[in-house]
Design an enzyme around this catalytic site. Structure first.
Site, PDB file in Angstrom:
ATOM      1  N   ARG A 153      44.129  42.920  41.323  1.00  0.00           N
ATOM      2  CA  ARG A 153      45.087  42.659  39.480  1.00  0.00           C
ATOM      3  C   ARG A 153      46.531  43.324  39.541  1.00  0.00           C
ATOM      4  NH1 ARG A 153      41.609  47.720  35.795  1.00  0.00           N
ATOM      5  NH2 ARG A 153      42.651  46.349  33.852  1.00  0.00           N
ATOM      6  N   HIS A 154      46.537  43.042  38.752  1.00  0.00           N
ATOM      7  CA  HIS A 154      47.876  42.942  37.973  1.00  0.00           C
ATOM      8  C   HIS A 154      48.779  44.458  38.166  1.00  0.00           C
ATOM      9  CE1 HIS A 154      46.863  44.095  34.611  1.00  0.00           C
ATOM     10  NE2 HIS A 154      46.261  43.058  34.325  1.00  0.00           N
ATOM     11  N   ASN A 210      48.704  47.948  28.969  1.00  0.00           N
ATOM     12  CA  ASN A 210      46.950  48.712  30.175  1.00  0.00           C
ATOM     13  C   ASN A 210      47.563  50.114  29.483  1.00  0.00           C
ATOM     14  OD1 ASN A 210      47.157  46.196  33.201  1.00  0.00           O
ATOM     15  ND2 ASN A 210      45.596  47.226  31.133  1.00  0.00           N
ATOM     16  N   ARG A 222      51.993  38.835  33.648  1.00  0.00           N
ATOM     17  CA  ARG A 222      51.114  40.459  34.247  1.00  0.00           C
ATOM     18  C   ARG A 222      51.206  40.323  35.876  1.00  0.00           C
ATOM     19  NH1 ARG A 222      47.554  40.076  30.462  1.00  0.00           N
ATOM     20  NH2 ARG A 222      46.179  40.107  30.828  1.00  0.00           N
ATOM     21  N   GLU A 224      42.677  36.121  32.114  1.00  0.00           N
ATOM     22  CA  GLU A 224      42.161  36.869  31.541  1.00  0.00           C
ATOM     23  C   GLU A 224      40.902  36.499  31.128  1.00  0.00           C
ATOM     24  OE1 GLU A 224      40.120  39.118  32.559  1.00  0.00           O
ATOM     25  OE2 GLU A 224      40.927  41.343  32.114  1.00  0.00           O
ATOM     26  N   HIS A 279      42.925  39.641  37.412  1.00  0.00           N
ATOM     27  CA  HIS A 279      42.554  40.733  35.722  1.00  0.00           C
ATOM     28  C   HIS A 279      40.712  40.900  35.917  1.00  0.00           C
ATOM     29  CE1 HIS A 279      45.945  38.827  33.931  1.00  0.00           C
ATOM     30  NE2 HIS A 279      45.715  37.719  34.278  1.00  0.00           N
TER      31      HIS A 279
HETATM   32  O1  LIG Z   1      35.426  43.457  29.434  1.00  0.00           O
HETATM   33  P1  LIG Z   1      36.235  44.666  30.092  1.00  0.00           P
HETATM   34  O2  LIG Z   1      35.771  46.385  30.490  1.00  0.00           O
HETATM   35  O3  LIG Z   1      36.338  44.739  28.145  1.00  0.00           O
HETATM   36  O4  LIG Z   1      37.829  44.343  30.248  1.00  0.00           O
HETATM   37  C1  LIG Z   1      38.449  43.719  30.640  1.00  0.00           C
HETATM   38  C2  LIG Z   1      39.388  43.950  29.669  1.00  0.00           C
HETATM   39  O5  LIG Z   1      40.992  44.252  30.829  1.00  0.00           O
HETATM   40  C3  LIG Z   1      41.750  44.621  30.412  1.00  0.00           C
HETATM   41  C4  LIG Z   1      42.785  45.506  30.427  1.00  0.00           C
HETATM   42  O6  LIG Z   1      41.839  46.138  29.043  1.00  0.00           O
HETATM   43  O7  LIG Z   1      42.221  43.449  31.382  1.00  0.00           O
HETATM   44  P2  LIG Z   1      44.029  43.126  31.894  1.00  0.00           P
HETATM   45  O8  LIG Z   1      43.926  44.231  32.743  1.00  0.00           O
HETATM   46  O9  LIG Z   1      43.885  42.673  32.545  1.00  0.00           O
HETATM   47  O10 LIG Z   1      44.718  43.703  30.782  1.00  0.00           O
HETATM   48  C5  LIG Z   1      41.682  43.813  28.762  1.00  0.00           C
HETATM   49  O11 LIG Z   1      43.457  42.426  29.626  1.00  0.00           O
HETATM   50  C6  LIG Z   1      40.508  42.696  29.627  1.00  0.00           C
HETATM   51  O12 LIG Z   1      40.203  42.906  27.717  1.00  0.00           O
END
Ligand SMILES: O=P(O)(O)OC[C@H]1O[C@@](CO)(OP(=O)(O)O)[C@@H](O)[C@@H]1O
Ligand SMILES: Nc1ncnc2c1ncn2[C@@H]1O[C@H](COP(=O)(O)OP(=O)(O)O)[C@@H](O)[C@H]1O
Length: 753
Positions: free
Chosen positions: A561-562, A568, A613, A634, A700
């Protein structure tokens, strides 16, 4: 306040848009800060999709931004003109219902007639008028545009959202090394960062992980077993209530006399593409043709959470397991189920080849790929049946063609495995992979007869002419196969296996009949060839495409991941924020790690998404080309983008609950589901398979869950819960024994996500 109208003039369709089935795509927006309370803007009008002038069936607009509401829909081709009006009413109630003032708005042939005007709503008797700015965009789109995948439409062809960074870039190595946050050079001892990988190592013998034989546990004569099957047209079957008896002995006997029936002349390979139209029903039970474009269609498609997407085609019981609305898979399945002959809706891939030619390896890999794409697939390994029925210590003699008992026993277990596979397909299974040598035409004819009228059969033959590779494969087999687990003398095992091979070689007949794919010397990813005969259809086409891109060149794929982003830290999802301080530190540590880990590699590439990111996380990495993939962005959280999970729970409790219930299938309004993400990642998987140099994927959480599930062979239902922590590198080692995993944790993360 005014109205903006536009109609695309460069759509290239020319003439009447009805020609060639082109359709009218309408996008409506309404802007006003003062729309509040229960009132939601709706659209209703002359065509069924917008309620045929029945206000209770009006389509509700969706909130795009705080003050902006949006609705897009496609008008079916049999409606020349479209009259419509805006109205305000509660989403789930009939009153109050305030229709906009003035005449109907009329779109003819995609052009708005009359004056462009704002929408005026008389909210009270006292003549209080609410004025809303309106944007109307009509576009003529071809069925291809609509049906094509997310890649095809303009939304996705937009350049990177990160300004000033080209899609492909490479930073030259600076003088001196990469520094960490404190300014001192990071001396990384990679081993020091290793943490345990969660999944079991996948190097265990692949055949052990295939289907557990069911037929073997049935009581009675193994040569006459009951299979619940409804098709009774086969001459080898006799009807017995709702079940049907397969007389295996007669299949074998008959196949001895009738071997020429299955030899059609070779034909050209045919590859068909399919559309993604599906007739869908929305929450309120209205029927309307929404267009399921799978992923990446936030502007085109009306908001559709998982629970609003139910096909109303009354299809067979496959529909239960098919991931609805999963883009290409769903589209192909719907098309196949509607148009294909019944037996073509199930597919048997029957492996063919001498021992140690990579049949089980290929079967396992194909199973993993098809399952990941959402096709119900099972791998039946005849060796497993043989070992269960006859033990693991059969010598080479057992495999002699002039040993009648051995031949009979081998045909028997093959037939039992086939029987299990057909019974499973009858219960809804889609693709059965039948893994055995099947190296004589007689055996293949037996299998074809058993499958007649029940499924389409494609032979997949693996041929290897490189003696060194065969020798390596043989040695791997002696080490891994349960057949030699109890043989203490390695050399004796080797001799026996080679003798077994000679027995097979004596009677081996390469496939020349039916539909087939031949993989010839396809190990290195260079040279070699894939021959196909009489292959058509969506799934066979995908299988060919997948196989042509796979190879065994060992190389690592690093997934991370980034670094931690500002979102976050704040617990906000999606967005396009920059890195936090901790995230920046990770980017430096990662650069250092990669420099060391890939030091001895001649080439490698760094793939990022198009979001800041990941690009910023990659920026300290030098010396390798960096490529931005939109497919690595993402999961699109649509209207929830930028919110915290708490905010979603509070403001959109229904959405929150739907996601909790079925996170895999749940699609954010105007966004994506995990299944959508998987579909859009297919080209990424194919490219990762095809690459021969190491690849670092910086992406992501949701995307990496989906990619990781493919490599680790994790079932789809587990995908949304797979742990992919921040600041951790998952190393997938691809090689001759399959996939192995290692994890490195470079630093802690300050936040849970
Ligand atoms: O499917 P879930 O468990 O919500 O995880 C996905 C989520 O993870 C995240 C962080 O909460 O990813 P990211 O770290 O790439 O930003 C959200 O942007 C994304 O919607
Ligand atoms: N297309 C191929 N041609 C030759 N060898 C292959 C191929 N695919 C995989 N292999 C190698 O063959 C080894 C033995 O494969 P396996 O699947 O057990 O053989 P089989 O099932 O044909 O007896 C695998 O570990 C893999 O390294």
């Amino acid at each position: 306040m005014g109205t903006t109208v536009s109609r695309s003039t460069d759509s290239g369709h020319g003439g009447s848009y009805r020609e060639g089935g082109a359709q009218l795509y309408v996008s409506l927006k309404m802007e006003n800060f003062r729309i509040e309370g229960d009132l939601v803007p709706h659209v209703y009008g002359s065509v069924p999709i917008i309620g045929s002038w029945d206000p209770s069936k009006a389509l509700s607009m969706e909130r795009e931004l705080a003050s902006m509401w949006e609705l897009s829909f496609v008008v079916p081709p049999d409606h020349e003109a479209l009259d419509f009006k805006f109205l305000l009413k509660p989403k789930y109630g009939a009153t109050p219902c305030v229709v906009e003032e003035g005449p109907n708005r009329l779109l003819t042939g995609g052009l708005l007639e009359g004056d462009a005007r704002a929408a005026l709503f008389k909210l009270t008797e006292e003549e209080e008028v609410l004025e809303c700015q309106v944007f109307i965009k009509a576009d003529i789109v071809s069925p291809l545009d609509l049906a094509a995948s997310w890649r095809a439409y303009q939304e996705n062809l937009m350049p990177s959202r990160v300004r000033g960074i080209p899609d492909v870039s490479i930073n030259a190595a600076p003088d001196g090394a990469v520094e960490d946050g404190s300014g001192t050079h990071l001396e990384l001892d990679l081993e020091h960062y290793i943490i345990p990988a969660p999944s079991a190592s996948s190097t265990s013998y692949l055949a052990n992980r295939t289907e557990t034989p069911t037929a073997l546990f049935q009581i009675g004569n193994p040569w006459k077993s009951e299979v619940p099957f409804s098709n009774s047209e086969n001459s080898n079957s006799s009807i017995n209530g709702s079940s049907f008896t397969i007389d295996i002995a007669s299949y074998i006997k008959e196949s001895e006399v009738d071997q020429t029936r299955l030899v059609p002349p070779p034909t050209m390979v045919e590859s068909k593409s399919v559309g993604t139209f599906s007739s869908l029903q929305n929450k309120e039970g209205q029927k309307g043709l929404f267009v399921d474009r799978g992923v990446g269609s936030p502007r085109l498609v009306k908001s559709a959470s998982a629970n609003t997407l139910t096909t109303n085609l009354n299809l067979d019981n496959e529909a239960k397991t098919m991931p609805e609305a999963a883009g290409a898979v769903a589209a192909a399945a719907v098309a196949d189920r509607m148009h294909a002959p019944k037996e073509d809706r199930r597919l048997a891939i029957v492996l063919v080849g001498l021992p140690a030619r990579g049949k089980t390896f290929t079967a396992a890999k194909l199973t993993r790929y098809l399952r990941w794409l959402g096709h119900e697939t099972k791998h039946f390994n005849v060796g497993k049946y043989r070992r269960l029925k006859h033990g693991t210590n059969q010598s080479a003699d057992f495999f002699r063609a002039d040993n009648p008992e051995g031949m009979e026993a081998r045909d028997e277990v093959a037939a039992l495995a086939m029987e299990d596979m057909l019974a499973w397909m009858h219960d809804g299974g889609k693709v059965g992979i039948f893994d055995a040598t099947n190296s004589t035409r007689k055996r293949r004819t037996m299998l074809m007869k058993m499958a007649e009228g029940k499924c389409k059969v494609i032979f997949l033959e693996t041929i290897c002419n490189d003696e060194r590779i065969i020798e390596r494969n043989i040695r791997l087999k002696i080490q891994q196969s349960p057949d030699y687990a109890e043989e203490p003398d390695y050399e004796a095992g080797l001799r026996d296996f080679k003798e077994r091979l000679v027995n097979y070689e004596k009677v081996y007949e390469p496939v020349q009949e039916g539909s087939y794919i031949k993989m010839i010397d396809m190990v290195s990813g260079q040279g070699g060839q894939l021959q196909v005969n009489n292959i058509s259809g969506f799934l066979p086409g995908r299988i060919v495409f997948f196989l042509v891109n796979t190879h065994l060149t060992p190389r690592p794929i690093l997934l991370t991941r980034h670094g931690e982003s500002l979102h976050n830290v704040r617990g906000r999802i999606g967005g396009d924020t920059v890195l936090s301080e901790a995230g920046e530190l990770y980017s430096k540590k990662l650069a250092n790690f990669i420099e060391k880990r890939l030091k001895s590699e001649k080439t490698a590439s760094i793939w990022t998404s198009t979001l800041q990111r990941t690009i910023l996380t990659a920026s300290p990495i030098v010396g390798f080309p960096k490529i931005q993939w939109r497919a690595l962005d993402e999961i699109n959280s649509g209207v929830c983008d930028g919110m915290t999970y708490e905010e979603i729970k509070k403001n959109m409790p229904e959405e929150y609950e739907s996601r909790k219930k079925d996170k895999l299938r749940y699609r954010y309004p105007r966004g994506e589901s995990y299944l959508d993400v998987i579909q859009r990642l297919e080209p990424v998987i194919i490219e990762l398979e095809r690459q021969r140099a190491p690849v670092v994927v910086i992406s992501h959480q949701a995307v990496l869950r989906a990619l990781y599930a493919y490599f680790a062979d994790r079932p789809l239902r587990e995908v949304p819960e797979i742990e992919v922590p921040l600041h951790t590198i998952i190393e997938i080692q691809m090689g001759v024994t399959g996939v192995e995993e290692k994890r490195y944790k470079l630093m802690d993360s300050t936040v849970p996500h």
